[in-house]
Write a protein that holds these residues in place. Structure first.
Motif, PDB file in Angstrom:
ATOM      1  N   GLU A 127       0.744  -1.084   0.000  1.00  0.00           N
ATOM      2  CA  GLU A 127      -0.006   0.111   0.076  1.00  0.00           C
ATOM      3  C   GLU A 127       1.009   1.092  -0.151  1.00  0.00           C
ATOM      4  OE1 GLU A 127      -0.584  -2.475   2.059  1.00  0.00           O
ATOM      5  OE2 GLU A 127      -2.893  -3.046   2.031  1.00  0.00           O
TER       6      GLU A 127
ATOM      7  N   SER B 135      -3.788   0.643   5.989  1.00  0.00           N
ATOM      8  CA  SER B 135      -3.568  -0.542   5.399  1.00  0.00           C
ATOM      9  C   SER B 135      -4.921  -1.147   4.759  1.00  0.00           C
ATOM     10  CB  SER B 135      -3.114  -1.571   6.448  1.00  0.00           C
ATOM     11  OG  SER B 135      -3.411  -3.027   5.795  1.00  0.00           O
ATOM     12  N   GLU B 136      -5.073  -1.672   3.864  1.00  0.00           N
ATOM     13  CA  GLU B 136      -6.345  -2.267   3.247  1.00  0.00           C
ATOM     14  C   GLU B 136      -6.937  -3.372   4.347  1.00  0.00           C
ATOM     15  OE1 GLU B 136      -5.843  -3.998  -0.537  1.00  0.00           O
ATOM     16  OE2 GLU B 136      -5.510  -1.951  -1.552  1.00  0.00           O
TER      17      GLU B 136
END
Length: 155
Positions: A22, A152-153
């Motif tokens: 990311e 963060s995803e």
């Protein structure tokens, strides 16, 4: 970032648990199609070394529950292993993108090294939100042109 040509460098500032993919993507969104220098930096937390200096510090295995003395050598090993993992991931991403990238390992408390790397020209620092909670963030805020904190995803 409205004017990419104002920036001379994008620094990906990573910690032990950074979402490398990311952070890389956020840096690419800024650096793509420009002549911006790209640098990845592992800012390692020296609390491991401080913990290792205490006589009662133990390391407990998550697998077997065994306990061993947590030494300075073990703390240094953890820093080296983490740096290696981060470097490998950054180099893989840079290779896939066909871009050159420098990689540095800096202790968070070494203000002279941080000043030398971060204190030149106009830079963008891309890092994880946890960076804002670390003491080094004050220095980065003073040195960077802009700081982009990337979630963060997985969060």
């Amino acid at each position: 970032m409205s004017r990419h040509d104002e920036l001379s460098r994008v620094i990906i500032a990573m910690t032990e648990s950074s979402p490398v993919a990311e952070l890389w993507q956020a840096a690419m969104d800024v650096a793509r199609d420009s002549q911006i220098e790209l640098v990845a930096v592992y800012l390692h937390d020296e609390r491991w070394e401080h913990a290792a200096s205490l006589p009662f510090t133990r390391e407990i295995s998550l697998i077997g529950g065994s306990s061993t003395e947590f030494t300075l050598q073990r703390a240094e090993q953890l820093v080296t292993e983490t740096a290696s993992l981060l470097r490998n991931e950054i180099e893989r991403l840079a290779s896939e993108a066909g871009l050159p990238v420098a990689f540095e390992v800096l202790p968070e408390s070494n203000r002279a090294l941080i000043q030398a790397l971060f204190g030149r020209d106009k830079i963008l620092v891309v890092g994880p939100p946890v960076l804002a909670k670390r003491p080094v963030f004050g220095d980065l805020r003073d040195l960077a042109h802009k700081i982009l904190l990337v979630e963060s995803e997985n969060n």
